[in-house]
Enzyme design. Structure first.
Site, PDB file in Angstrom:
ATOM      1  N   LEU A 189     -10.570  -1.270 -20.220  1.00  0.00           N
ATOM      2  CA  LEU A 189      -9.318  -0.535 -20.380  1.00  0.00           C
ATOM      3  C   LEU A 189      -8.508  -1.140 -21.522  1.00  0.00           C
ATOM      4  O   LEU A 189      -8.497  -2.352 -21.687  1.00  0.00           O
ATOM      5  CB  LEU A 189      -8.483  -0.619 -19.094  1.00  0.00           C
ATOM      6  CG  LEU A 189      -8.873   0.277 -17.940  1.00  0.00           C
ATOM      7  CD1 LEU A 189      -7.950   0.003 -16.761  1.00  0.00           C
ATOM      8  CD2 LEU A 189      -8.770   1.733 -18.339  1.00  0.00           C
ATOM      9  N   PRO A 190      -7.845  -0.320 -22.313  1.00  0.00           N
ATOM     10  CA  PRO A 190      -7.018  -0.821 -23.415  1.00  0.00           C
ATOM     11  C   PRO A 190      -5.675  -1.354 -22.931  1.00  0.00           C
ATOM     12  O   PRO A 190      -4.618  -0.848 -23.301  1.00  0.00           O
ATOM     13  CB  PRO A 190      -6.853   0.410 -24.305  1.00  0.00           C
ATOM     14  CG  PRO A 190      -6.870   1.544 -23.337  1.00  0.00           C
ATOM     15  CD  PRO A 190      -7.878   1.146 -22.286  1.00  0.00           C
ATOM     16  N   CYS A 191      -5.720  -2.385 -22.092  1.00  0.00           N
ATOM     17  CA  CYS A 191      -4.490  -2.948 -21.525  1.00  0.00           C
ATOM     18  C   CYS A 191      -3.557  -3.487 -22.604  1.00  0.00           C
ATOM     19  O   CYS A 191      -2.362  -3.599 -22.394  1.00  0.00           O
ATOM     20  CB  CYS A 191      -4.808  -4.099 -20.573  1.00  0.00           C
ATOM     21  SG  CYS A 191      -6.163  -3.820 -19.477  1.00  0.00           S
ATOM     22  N   HIS A 192      -4.136  -3.823 -23.746  1.00  0.00           N
ATOM     23  CA  HIS A 192      -3.295  -4.400 -24.805  1.00  0.00           C
ATOM     24  C   HIS A 192      -2.309  -3.374 -25.353  1.00  0.00           C
ATOM     25  O   HIS A 192      -1.378  -3.723 -26.049  1.00  0.00           O
ATOM     26  CB  HIS A 192      -4.186  -4.934 -25.926  1.00  0.00           C
ATOM     27  CG  HIS A 192      -5.083  -3.901 -26.535  1.00  0.00           C
ATOM     28  ND1 HIS A 192      -6.230  -3.452 -25.897  1.00  0.00           N
ATOM     29  CD2 HIS A 192      -4.999  -3.215 -27.695  1.00  0.00           C
ATOM     30  CE1 HIS A 192      -6.807  -2.542 -26.686  1.00  0.00           C
ATOM     31  NE2 HIS A 192      -6.090  -2.378 -27.766  1.00  0.00           N
TER      32      HIS A 192
END
Length: 118
Positions: free
Chosen positions: A59-62
């Site tokens: 997941l692109p949590c950043h």
DNA sequence: CGCCTGACAGACT
DNA sequence: TAGTCTGCCAGGC
């Protein structure tokens, strides 16, 4: 009446979907994610969920940041520099103070997220 | 149970 | 925009 804030499996899945749909080169705040996931006000809970996301989930949590546009604490992402590198790689530019220009990159409230498969 | 902490945010200054 | 204070709720002890 109110929105009970419970970290149910359904809410967690909703959060995953919302985060996964954040376009590269844009960022969303914890509050936005909570709202889009169906529980306005659950920003802190979203952070809690993010802290438990595993790398394999991809997941692109950043792309999820706080409203001030500052990055996560050093103990995540292997340091803020790493998170910053990920974002810059997507075209996001930082101010001299090292925070994101939210006015420019934050996903607009009215902007519909375009899912990759739609 | 209470008390403290936290990948947060809104209202005000 | 940045501080400060307050509201919020889940979790750990």
């Amino acid at each position: 009446m109110g929105n009970e804030i419970k970290i149910t499996p359904a809410f967690i899945r909703a959060v995953y979907d919302v985060v996964a749909a954040i376009p590269s080169g844009r960022v969303a705040t914890y509050g936005q994610v909570a709202e889009r996931a169906g529980i306005p006000g659950a920003a802190q809970e979203v952070g809690q969920i993010m802290s438990r996301v595993k790398a394999e989930q991809n997941l692109p949590c950043h792309r999820v940041v706080n409203k001030a546009g500052t990055l996560s604490p050093d103990h995540v992402f292997g340091g803020q520099e790493r998170q910053r590198a990920l974002l810059e790689k997507e075209g996001i530019r930082f101010t001299g103070d090292g925070h994101i220009n939210m006015v420019r990159y934050q996903l607009s409230e009215y902007e519909q997220i375009t899912l990759p498969w739609s």
